[in-house]
Design an enzyme around this catalytic site. Structure first.
Site, PDB file in Angstrom:
ATOM      1  N   LEU A 221       0.874  -1.182   0.000  1.00  0.00           N
ATOM      2  CA  LEU A 221       0.000   0.000   0.000  1.00  0.00           C
ATOM      3  C   LEU A 221       0.905   1.224   0.000  1.00  0.00           C
ATOM      4  CD1 LEU A 221      -3.104   0.085   0.403  1.00  0.00           C
ATOM      5  CD2 LEU A 221      -2.710   0.286   2.849  1.00  0.00           C
ATOM      6  N   HIS A 222       0.847   2.035  -1.039  1.00  0.00           N
ATOM      7  CA  HIS A 222       1.711   3.228  -1.018  1.00  0.00           C
ATOM      8  C   HIS A 222       1.181   4.413  -1.810  1.00  0.00           C
ATOM      9  CE1 HIS A 222       2.864   1.796  -4.984  1.00  0.00           C
ATOM     10  NE2 HIS A 222       3.425   2.962  -5.211  1.00  0.00           N
TER      11      HIS A 222
END
Ligand code: UD1
Length: 387
Positions: A221-222
């Site tokens: 997740l970024h």
């Protein structure tokens, strides 16, 4: 084809900047070296990513040579980062006189180097052209649209990319469908993938976490849209925590996400033995983790493609994808930031009803070879014509 490369035809400057560029460039450099005649290259790193975890480990895993030139721009706002790359790239072009500049993907470095080269009338070659999310709030979409407008040769990974480019008025003769260099890397490295238990032990976790019959899931997740707002990040971490009660989750945590979890005070949401937080992983570690996972939950572009190639169900926590073929033909399902959809699609997958899919056309491990053949012909023809 001549037996040797003409001495007055300069090298191809191959640009990398950020993590997702490295797995695309590695097979291209190998294919250029193996082409007859060998295509001379210079590897230029802008320095957008620089940490050992985000950079050096991937260079080692992918057997990438050390860059010939490093612009060392580092982090900054989009404007600062793009401008710094542009300022530092221009003198390199004056000095090295390349035959063309080859860029990959959609990061800030891709656009910055394209802009500089195009304005100096140096041909630009874009690998992974024509992908569109049609979401201009994504910085990568701006980078993609602008790069494709001014690049001279556009190599695409899926047929829908050519339709996107036609819609934007780009002449068909500039566009060539060659397949996906990400899958070249995946096939080159599959045999070297690290075992998930070693990866977990090395990361300070207990391998028993993933040894049970329920298996495990992998999370990354970024995207700023998912991790830069406290409410959004909290709700995503909340549903992942809930899922972890059924399925242990292994996270590879991007520095942006790690920083925001701390800044927003959300550590309590990840504080469970069923969720293992690892630093960003090397290429071979990620490959091993994904290949044995029951499900991958991500907002990455590259993981959508890699899970399709590996046949692992993928839930993409984004509202749209620039890689529709992974949904139409592959194992990818878009779940957005819809907590109920994430919950439900995960349950479906764990019940054995995850997407199976097939590997798309020309994702066959030979895309870089096709690029080398085509680009050598194009450059030599231009040279013969006195361009
Ligand atoms: C960039 C790309 C994105 C890609 C992602 C993969 C753009 C617009 N975005 O996003 O498409 O999916 O890389 O990681 O180019 N940082 C470190 N160490 C590093 C590099 C960055 O700690 O080696 C931290 C810094 O705090 C930095 C932040 O990460 O400010 C963001 O880095 P940046 O390169 O600006 O964007 P990414 O989010 O990594």
């Amino acid at each position: 084809m001549p037996e040797t490369w003409p001495s007055d035809l300069g090298p191809v400057i191959c640009v990398v900047g950020a993590r997702p560029n490295f797995m695309k460039m590695a097979p291209i450099l190998r294919a250029f070296a193996n082409h007859a005649p060998a295509i001379p290259t210079l590897l230029l790193h802008t320095g957008q990513h620089y940490d050992r975890d985000m950079n050096d480990r991937l260079f080692e895993d992918l057997r990438l040579p050390q860059p010939d030139i490093n612009l060392e721009v580092g982090s900054g706002s989009h404007a600062v980062q793009t401008a710094e790359v542009m300022k530092r790239f221009e003198p390199v072009l004056d000095e090295r006189k390349p035959s063309c500049v080859l860029v990959v993907g959609d990061v800030n470095s891709t656009l910055a180097c394209t802009l500089v080269a195009a304005k100096k009338n140096i041909p630009v070659v874009h690998v992974e052209a024509g992908l569109r999310s049609y979401d201009r709030a994504m910085p990568e979409e701006i980078n993609r649209v602008l790069t494709d407008q001014i690049a001279d040769l556009l190599y695409t990974t899926e047929r829908s990319a050519a339709d996107n480019l036609t819609r934007e008025g780009i002449a068909a003769e500039r566009v060539r469908f060659v397949g996906n260099v990400m899958i070249d890397s995946l096939q080159d490295n599959r045999q070297y993938a690290r075992s998930p238990t070693t990866t977990i032990a090395t990361g300070g976790g207990d391998p028993a976490l993933i040894a049970g019959p329920e298996g495990y899931g992998v999370v990354t997740l970024h995207r700023p849209s998912n991790v830069d707002t406290p409410d959004v990040l909290a709700s995503l971490l909340g549903v992942l925590r809930e899922i972890s009660a059924r399925l242990p989750l292994v996270f590879a945590l991007h520095p942006r996400t790690r920083g925001n979890i701390e800044r927003f005070g959300l550590q309590h949401l990840i504080d469970t033995p069923r969720m293992l937080m690892l630093p960003p992983q090397g290429y071979l570690e990620m490959l091993g983790l994904m290949a044995d996972a029951r499900i991958v939950l991500t907002d990455s572009g590259g993981l959508q493609e890699e899970t399709t190639a590996l046949g692992i169900p993928c839930l993409t926590m984004r509202e749209n994808t620039e890689r529709p073929i992974t949904v139409e033909q592959g194992t990818n399902t878009m779940v957005g930031r819809d907590i109920e959809a994430i919950r439900q699609q995960t349950a479906e997958t764990l019940a054995g009803r995850g997407k199976s899919g097939r590997v798309p056309e020309l994702w066959d491990g030979r895309a870089a070879e096709r690029i080398a053949t085509d680009l050598a012909g194009w450059l030599l023809d231009r040279h013969a014509a006195g361009c």
